[in-house]
Write an enzyme that holds these catalytic residues in place. Sequence first.
Site, mmCIF file in Angstrom:
data_model
loop_
_atom_site.group_PDB
_atom_site.id
_atom_site.type_symbol
_atom_site.label_atom_id
_atom_site.label_comp_id
_atom_site.label_asym_id
_atom_site.label_seq_id
_atom_site.Cartn_x
_atom_site.Cartn_y
_atom_site.Cartn_z
ATOM 1 N N SER A 1 1.007 -1.071 -0.100
ATOM 2 C CA SER A 1 -0.077 0.005 -0.070
ATOM 3 C C SER A 1 0.936 1.045 0.008
ATOM 4 O O SER A 1 1.904 1.255 0.590
ATOM 5 C CB SER A 1 -0.588 -0.034 1.320
ATOM 6 O OG SER A 1 -1.943 0.700 1.088
ATOM 7 N N PRO A 2 0.488 2.363 -0.642
ATOM 8 C CA PRO A 2 1.308 3.608 -0.738
ATOM 9 C C PRO A 2 1.354 4.014 0.763
ATOM 10 O O PRO A 2 0.704 3.946 1.835
ATOM 11 C CB PRO A 2 0.371 4.637 -1.398
ATOM 12 C CG PRO A 2 -0.855 3.899 -1.375
ATOM 13 C CD PRO A 2 -0.829 2.485 -1.284
ATOM 14 N N GLN B 1 1.239 6.507 -6.674
ATOM 15 C CA GLN B 1 -0.157 7.208 -6.061
ATOM 16 C C GLN B 1 -0.036 8.525 -6.285
ATOM 17 O O GLN B 1 1.075 9.221 -5.758
ATOM 18 C CB GLN B 1 -0.396 6.985 -4.842
ATOM 19 C CG GLN B 1 -1.730 7.319 -4.302
ATOM 20 C CD GLN B 1 -2.112 7.156 -2.757
ATOM 21 O OE1 GLN B 1 -1.304 7.740 -2.065
ATOM 22 N NE2 GLN B 1 -3.280 6.755 -2.469
ATOM 23 N N TYR C 1 -8.193 14.329 1.450
ATOM 24 C CA TYR C 1 -7.353 15.312 0.389
ATOM 25 C C TYR C 1 -8.150 15.800 -0.602
ATOM 26 O O TYR C 1 -9.220 15.508 -0.713
ATOM 27 C CB TYR C 1 -6.051 14.331 -0.216
ATOM 28 C CG TYR C 1 -5.213 13.895 1.044
ATOM 29 C CD1 TYR C 1 -4.491 14.970 2.024
ATOM 30 C CD2 TYR C 1 -4.935 12.573 1.386
ATOM 31 C CE1 TYR C 1 -3.705 14.768 2.941
ATOM 32 C CE2 TYR C 1 -4.061 12.168 2.393
ATOM 33 C CZ TYR C 1 -3.537 13.281 3.242
ATOM 34 O OH TYR C 1 -2.854 12.718 4.215
ATOM 35 N N LEU D 1 -5.616 -3.243 8.313
ATOM 36 C CA LEU D 1 -5.439 -3.988 9.402
ATOM 37 C C LEU D 1 -5.588 -5.497 8.704
ATOM 38 O O LEU D 1 -6.320 -6.407 9.367
ATOM 39 C CB LEU D 1 -6.332 -3.905 10.418
ATOM 40 C CG LEU D 1 -5.781 -2.718 11.562
ATOM 41 C CD1 LEU D 1 -6.734 -2.248 12.433
ATOM 42 C CD2 LEU D 1 -4.629 -2.948 11.823
ATOM 43 N N ARG E 1 1.485 -1.278 7.339
ATOM 44 C CA ARG E 1 2.243 -1.422 8.359
ATOM 45 C C ARG E 1 2.727 -2.871 8.692
ATOM 46 O O ARG E 1 3.983 -2.934 8.928
ATOM 47 C CB ARG E 1 1.645 -0.928 9.608
ATOM 48 C CG ARG E 1 1.281 0.563 9.552
ATOM 49 C CD ARG E 1 0.225 0.872 10.389
ATOM 50 N NE ARG E 1 -1.285 0.382 10.057
ATOM 51 C CZ ARG E 1 -2.054 1.072 10.655
ATOM 52 N NH1 ARG E 1 -2.292 1.748 11.866
ATOM 53 N NH2 ARG E 1 -3.465 0.207 10.149
HETATM 54 C C1 LIG Z 1 3.696 5.347 7.167
HETATM 55 C C2 LIG Z 1 2.235 5.291 6.574
HETATM 56 C C3 LIG Z 1 2.246 6.062 5.275
HETATM 57 C C4 LIG Z 1 1.269 6.140 4.540
HETATM 58 N N1 LIG Z 1 1.063 6.970 3.572
HETATM 59 C C5 LIG Z 1 -0.347 6.769 2.669
HETATM 60 C C6 LIG Z 1 -0.004 7.428 1.539
HETATM 61 O O1 LIG Z 1 0.986 7.760 0.992
HETATM 62 N N2 LIG Z 1 -1.312 7.232 0.654
HETATM 63 C C7 LIG Z 1 -2.353 6.610 1.205
HETATM 64 O O2 LIG Z 1 -3.328 6.503 0.459
HETATM 65 N N3 LIG Z 1 -2.371 5.933 2.213
HETATM 66 C C8 LIG Z 1 -1.142 6.058 3.032
HETATM 67 N N4 LIG Z 1 -1.452 5.536 4.287
HETATM 68 C C9 LIG Z 1 -2.251 4.349 4.512
HETATM 69 C C10 LIG Z 1 -2.033 3.171 4.102
HETATM 70 O O3 LIG Z 1 -1.703 2.838 2.733
HETATM 71 C C11 LIG Z 1 -3.166 2.011 4.498
HETATM 72 O O4 LIG Z 1 -4.154 2.192 3.950
HETATM 73 C C12 LIG Z 1 -3.181 2.002 6.278
HETATM 74 O O5 LIG Z 1 -2.016 1.974 6.793
HETATM 75 C C13 LIG Z 1 -4.059 0.541 6.552
HETATM 76 O O6 LIG Z 1 -3.286 -0.445 6.133
HETATM 77 P P1 LIG Z 1 -2.611 -1.232 7.235
HETATM 78 O O7 LIG Z 1 -3.139 -1.560 8.392
HETATM 79 O O8 LIG Z 1 -1.837 -2.419 6.647
HETATM 80 O O9 LIG Z 1 -1.377 -0.543 7.698
HETATM 81 C C14 LIG Z 1 0.063 5.431 5.211
HETATM 82 C C15 LIG Z 1 0.155 4.545 6.335
HETATM 83 C C16 LIG Z 1 1.447 4.542 6.959
HETATM 84 C C17 LIG Z 1 1.287 3.721 7.923
#
Ligand SMILES: Cc1cc2nc3c(=O)[nH]c(=O)nc-3n(C[C@H](O)[C@H](O)[C@H](O)COP(=O)(O)O)c2cc1C
Length: 379
Positions: free
Chosen positions: A24-25, A101, A186, A308, A331
């Site tokens: 994921s970004p 992205q 955004y 998650l 994460r």
């Molecule tokens: C350090 C960090 C940076 C993130 N940056 C972006 C981003 O650039 N663009 C976006 O759409 N979401 C961003 N997110 C959200 C993640 O892409 C993801 O949707 C969110 O963390 C939930 O997924 P996870 O539980 O696997 O971490 C970011 C999350 C984290 C932790």
Amino acid sequence: MDKTKLFTKIKLRELVLKNRVVVSPMCQYMAVDGHVQDWHLAHHSRFALGGVGLAFVEATGVTRNGRITHGCTGIWNDQHISGLRKIVDLYKSQNVAVGIQIGHAGRRASAARPWDGAQPIENGELDEAPWECFAPSAIPEQHGHPTPRCMTTSDIQETIDAFALATQRALDAGFDTIEIHGAHGYLIHSFFSPISNQRKDAYGGDLYKRMQFPLRVTEAVREIWPKEMPLFYRVSAVDGVPGGISIEDTAELAKELKSRGVDVIDCSSGGMTKPATLSKEKLARGYQVPYADYIRSAVGIKTMAVGLIIEPQEAEDILQNEQADLVAIAREMISNPNWTYHAALELDTDNPHDVLPDSYAFHLARRDHNLIAKSRSGN
Ligand SMILES: Cc1cc2nc3c(=O)[nH]c(=O)nc-3n(C[C@H](O)[C@H](O)[C@H](O)COP(=O)(O)O)c2cc1C
């Protein structure tokens, strides 16, 4: 024969992903004037070597003012292309597809980095200057935050043009796909949500008018992005606050996006009144999967589930239950960039070591062969 869905290839237009694990970004806040740094190469190397099918580069600003923080990557200038191309080359060398992205932070721009509080930058704070933000309406995100300037129609047109130029640069850098950032409060999301968009012109009002900016951006991107290459769009499927958008609203948007050449809806949520990913709210595993499921069946479009998703079996179940076509992990991937390899082991795929590059796979396979007992714990 491999029975897992996670390790079944998927074809998106002419792009074939070797598996359905997607990074994921994730903003790193480590860029300098939008330029990629060594940090980004180190960060992305971890995932490239870990065997994912597709990885996204973080939310990258289509204009300088569209960055979230001073540390965000940019694609508003041709000079940004060479740094981004280094990331692309890194993934390509490992046969991993790579996307970027692209986005504009709108009223959430000019913020401090998360570890500096993520609040709007005050004058003189942290030696970094704030900048003027714009938005569909002059409504601050939170009480006490700066009021953004209401965008004129020429601001709108210039921003759409900036998305088109950014798309051409992404193509020049060699990316396989683009994701339009239409989530997390955004700019694009803020046009779609009635909470932040109270315009009375062609870009505000009922659901269809509030879709106009997201759709015009998508059309501009699609016009440049080659037909054989897939396009992703990240939604905040629900605002999760009273008066915000509902999953039914997002399904209507997704129908329109589909007809304009979007291939995958990446289903996130929230971010309208506070940063989605910095929330301290307690959340269940896979809490956004129902959104991916709903959009997939209501609209008949491919979806990506995110949020998650931690255990390989959880990811596999989402795909087996046909709730989504791809699984994005953020994460947990930071925690374990070899997540895909461990998933291959845990899901008992035929040749789990093959997920890794030869110089890793050979030695791990030999070690496992040498072990008297097959179990990884040695029991
Ligand atoms: C350090 C960090 C940076 C993130 N940056 C972006 C981003 O650039 N663009 C976006 O759409 N979401 C961003 N997110 C959200 C993640 O892409 C993801 O949707 C969110 O963390 C939930 O997924 P996870 O539980 O696997 O971490 C970011 C999350 C984290 C932790």
